[in-house]
Design a protein around this motif. Structure first.
Motif, short mmCIF file in Angstrom:
data_model
loop_
_atom_site.label_atom_id
_atom_site.label_comp_id
_atom_site.label_asym_id
_atom_site.label_seq_id
_atom_site.Cartn_x
_atom_site.Cartn_y
_atom_site.Cartn_z
N THR A 13 -5.18 17.84 -9.09
CA THR A 13 -3.93 17.35 -8.89
C THR A 13 -3.31 18.36 -9.95
O THR A 13 -3.90 19.00 -10.92
CB THR A 13 -3.88 16.05 -9.03
N CYS A 14 -1.69 18.10 -9.94
CA CYS A 14 -1.06 18.91 -11.05
C CYS A 14 -1.31 18.47 -12.35
O CYS A 14 -1.05 19.03 -13.66
CB CYS A 14 0.46 18.84 -10.56
N ALA A 15 -1.99 17.01 -12.50
CA ALA A 15 -2.16 16.82 -14.13
C ALA A 15 -3.59 16.63 -14.25
O ALA A 15 -4.27 16.23 -15.41
CB ALA A 15 -1.66 15.28 -14.06
N GLY A 16 -4.48 17.29 -13.36
CA GLY A 16 -5.89 17.83 -13.59
C GLY A 16 -6.79 16.85 -12.83
O GLY A 16 -7.92 16.92 -13.52
N TYR A 17 -6.56 15.86 -12.19
CA TYR A 17 -7.34 14.80 -11.73
C TYR A 17 -7.80 15.55 -10.41
O TYR A 17 -7.36 16.65 -9.72
CB TYR A 17 -6.66 13.49 -11.39
N PRO A 18 -8.99 14.94 -9.79
CA PRO A 18 -9.83 15.43 -8.48
C PRO A 18 -8.79 15.57 -7.28
O PRO A 18 -7.71 14.73 -7.19
CB PRO A 18 -10.96 14.51 -8.15
N GLY A 19 -8.69 16.68 -6.81
CA GLY A 19 -7.82 17.15 -5.71
C GLY A 19 -8.71 16.81 -4.38
O GLY A 19 -9.93 16.68 -4.53
N SER A 20 -8.00 17.05 -3.12
CA SER A 20 -8.77 16.75 -1.92
C SER A 20 -9.12 17.79 -1.11
O SER A 20 -9.66 17.67 -0.21
CB SER A 20 -7.75 15.79 -1.12
N LEU A 21 -8.82 18.97 -1.80
CA LEU A 21 -9.29 20.34 -0.97
C LEU A 21 -10.65 20.26 -0.69
O LEU A 21 -11.72 20.12 -1.68
CB LEU A 21 -9.17 21.51 -1.72
N GLY A 22 -11.37 20.10 0.46
CA GLY A 22 -12.79 20.02 0.72
C GLY A 22 -13.28 18.53 0.88
O GLY A 22 -14.28 18.39 1.32
N HIS A 23 -12.31 17.51 0.62
CA HIS A 23 -12.57 16.12 0.57
C HIS A 23 -11.65 15.27 1.61
O HIS A 23 -11.48 14.11 1.55
CB HIS A 23 -12.61 15.58 -0.97
N GLU A 24 -11.05 16.13 2.26
CA GLU A 24 -10.18 15.56 3.00
C GLU A 24 -10.46 14.38 3.86
O GLU A 24 -9.76 13.19 3.96
CB GLU A 24 -9.36 16.39 4.13
N THR A 25 -11.73 14.45 4.44
CA THR A 25 -11.91 13.41 5.47
C THR A 25 -12.35 12.05 4.69
O THR A 25 -11.92 11.09 4.93
CB THR A 25 -13.37 13.90 6.37
N THR A 26 -13.03 12.36 3.57
CA THR A 26 -13.73 11.26 2.57
C THR A 26 -12.17 10.52 2.35
O THR A 26 -12.26 9.28 2.28
CB THR A 26 -14.41 11.61 1.60
N ASP A 27 -11.34 11.13 1.82
CA ASP A 27 -10.22 10.83 1.01
C ASP A 27 -9.31 10.17 2.02
O ASP A 27 -8.71 9.03 1.55
CB ASP A 27 -9.34 11.77 0.12
N ALA A 28 -9.03 10.52 3.22
CA ALA A 28 -8.31 9.91 4.14
C ALA A 28 -9.06 8.65 4.44
O ALA A 28 -8.22 7.60 4.47
CB ALA A 28 -8.13 10.74 5.41
N GLN A 29 -10.27 8.52 4.54
CA GLN A 29 -10.72 7.10 4.98
C GLN A 29 -10.63 6.13 3.89
O GLN A 29 -10.72 5.01 4.04
CB GLN A 29 -12.48 7.35 5.51
N THR A 30 -10.99 6.70 2.61
CA THR A 30 -10.61 5.88 1.46
C THR A 30 -9.47 5.20 1.38
O THR A 30 -9.12 3.95 1.11
CB THR A 30 -11.00 6.79 0.24
N PHE A 31 -8.21 6.09 1.48
CA PHE A 31 -6.81 5.55 1.30
C PHE A 31 -6.55 4.42 2.64
O PHE A 31 -6.00 3.56 2.26
CB PHE A 31 -5.93 6.94 1.72
N ALA A 32 -7.05 4.65 3.88
CA ALA A 32 -6.89 3.79 4.87
C ALA A 32 -7.74 2.44 4.55
O ALA A 32 -7.28 1.43 4.70
CB ALA A 32 -7.57 4.46 6.16
N SER A 33 -8.98 2.71 3.92
CA SER A 33 -9.69 1.31 3.71
C SER A 33 -8.95 0.50 2.44
O SER A 33 -8.88 -0.70 2.42
CB SER A 33 -11.04 1.82 3.21
N TRP A 34 -8.12 1.25 1.69
CA TRP A 34 -7.40 0.53 0.63
C TRP A 34 -6.06 0.08 1.17
O TRP A 34 -5.42 -0.84 0.34
CB TRP A 34 -7.02 1.55 -0.52
N GLY A 35 -5.71 0.23 2.45
CA GLY A 35 -4.34 -0.33 3.01
C GLY A 35 -3.18 0.80 2.68
O GLY A 35 -2.13 0.44 2.50
#
Length: 527
Positions: free
Chosen positions: A128-150
């Protein structure tokens, strides 16, 4: 190519335009979200990295109680810095337990309990712009995570992108979000790079058209100029995004805050408040919750307003509305109070029975035979809803204007931005000097922002042979053009036809006004 007829103008709004160097503009995303521009809150402008569960919850509660939710604000959005610096063993993002002790899912549950929706931030890069983990290459995992969180909304930034084309990176997350089965509004934040407006509609629900805003008039003005010329790319489900609101922040005066809110509404922009909502002043809330201005932004017709005229820092914008009314914004960019005027005809209204004007800031109602005028303070904006008469088209279309007889395009020679340049025809190349917008006010404009010019009959002349040139848009009859079903384009003031001089087919042949005769050198198509 699409014929420039009255019916064709309507169709042009829905048929993709060819943009140089790109694929045809994609159809809207079709996820059913953002039929009108999204409204909500984002913490970044006021808090930067100091985001927390308690901040998001207290903001949501304040929106629930202070009239913002009732006014239409529905998303409470978390920006950068919400996570830990490492993914877990399964490769999933981890909410910072100190900042979010109940996790994102717990925060979402609370926000949902108030009838609001939760948004989150990630980045289409390695970090991310502040230096935290980005989603490039992790799109499927991250999208599923966001959906599971509501999660209901994703703001997707553009830092640390390793040079991978934006459309590739953003499309990957679009597909990952769609595969979750959860409706998640997708807000593209690639800073207006790579002509995102030409492909954004098929990828996200909105796209940033510029770099970041800050709480200054100069920043707001620059962003306005960049965004105002992109109206043809916006519509239900896909919006130009000139960044979050700074109303209530920094050194913005009351007039400047009112201008930002007016202009964002006139441009059908997302309204994302970026101030300390829990302790916002009554003055700030009165701007953010003005129901008359919000109704313009949220109008179901889904048209972004366009510049009708601009002269010496005095701007007139018009936005057609679903019930036939037109919203007009009179914006004073200058440092001194000034009177700004336009007419009902210039904004696309016709009729002789008079018009009703509703001042959208004071609520005062008045009537006029056709003049719309106000004394506007420095950096201020007057805003009216104009009712009565009938709307003269109410649509706009953008593309090359093809000279049928010559097989060439209406062209500004050498891409000149100098007022008074006589237009000609030239081999079609798709450059900005050949892309014209036929506006709701019946103008033909070229370029955008501070460079915008309108097709103009020289010196208000109405005789055959009058040169047709570019000139700063002013809404006058010599800049209004009627599109006819026979393919001709006639000047409203003169009644004469737009004509290629001498029926020439050569590059550089000049355009002029001439008595209409049905010749192929007076036939034009847009597309």
């Amino acid at each position: 190519m699409l014929a420039l007829t009255l019916a064709g103008l309507l169709l042009a709004l829905f048929i993709p335009l060819l943009v140089p160097g790109t694929a045809p503009r994609a159809a809207a995303l079709g996820n059913g979200l953002a039929p009108t521009p999204q409204m909500g809150f984002n913490d970044w402008n006021a808090y930067g990295c100091n985001v927390s569960e308690s901040l998001i919850k207290s903001t949501a509660l304040a929106m629930h109680n202070n009239g913002m939710q009732t006014a239409g604000y529905s998303y409470v959005n978390i920006d950068d810095c919400w996570m830990t610096h490492s993914r877990d063993a399964a490769g999933r993002l981890v909410p910072d337990p100190a900042k979010f002790p109940d996790g994102i899912s717990g925060t979402a549950s609370y926000v949902h309990s108030l009838g609001l929706k939760l948004g989150i931030y990630e980045d289409a890069g390695t970090a991310t712009c502040a230096g935290y983990p980005g989603s490039l290459g992790h799109e499927t995992t991250d999208a599923q995570t966001f959906a599971s969180w509501g999660v209901d909304y994703l703001k997707y930034d553009n830092c640390n992108n390793t040079g991978v084309p934006a459309q590739t990176r953003y499309t990957a997350m679009r597909d990952a979000l769609a595969s979750t089965g959860r409706p998640i509004l997708f807000s593209l934040c690639n800073w207006g790079q790579e002509n995102v407006w030409t492909w954004g509609a098929g990828v996200g629900n909105s796209w940033r058209t510029t770099g970041d805003i800050n709480a200054s008039f100069s920043s707001m003005l620059s962003i306005f100029h960049s965004n105002v010329g992109l109206a043809s790319y916006a519509g239900p489900g896909h919006w130009n995004d000139p960044d979050m609101l700074e109303v209530g922040n920094g050194s913005l005066t009351a007039a400047e805050s009112q201008s930002e809110f007016s202009l964002w509404a006139e441009m059908a922009a997302p309204l994302i408040a970026g101030t300390n909502v829990a302790s916002a002043s009554a003055a700030t809330l009165s701007v953010l919750t003005n129901s008359r201005v919000i109704a313009v932004d949220q109008d179901s017709l889904g048209k972004q307003g366009t510049m009708v005229s601009t002269s010496n820092g005095l701007d007139v914008l018009a936005k057609p509305l679903a019930n036939g009314d037109v919203s007009v914004a009179l914006f004073n960019e200058t440092g001194s109070a000034a009177t700004i005027s336009t007419t009902a005809a210039a904004i696309g209204k016709t009729g002789s029975s008079g018009y009703t004007l509703t001042d959208l800031w004071s609520g005062a109602v008045s009537s006029t035979a056709g003049t719309i005028s106000a004394s506007v303070p420095a950096h201020g904006t007057a805003m009216y809803r104009v009712a009565g008469g009938s709307s003269g088209g109410g649509t706009s279309a953008t593309g090359e204007i093809h000279a049928v007889g010559a097989g060439k395009c209406l062209d500004v020679p050498n891409s000149s931005t100098t007022a008074g340049t006589q237009v000609d025809i030239w081999s079609c190349g798709g450059g900005s000097n050949q892309i014209w917008t036929h506006t709701a006010a019946n103008q033909l404009s070229v370029y955008s922002g501070s460079s915008q010019l309108c097709l103009d009959a020289y010196n208000n002349q109405t005789s055959a042979g009058t040169k047709v040139e570019t000139w700063p848009c002013n809404g006058q009859p010599n800049q209004q053009w009627t599109v006819n079903s026979d393919g001709s384009i006639t000047g409203v003031q003169s009644g004469l036809c737009l004509d290629v001089t001498g029926a020439s087919t050569a590059n550089g042949a000049l355009a002029e006004l001439w008595t209409c005769n049905g010749g192929s050198n007076q036939q034009w198509t847009l597309g």
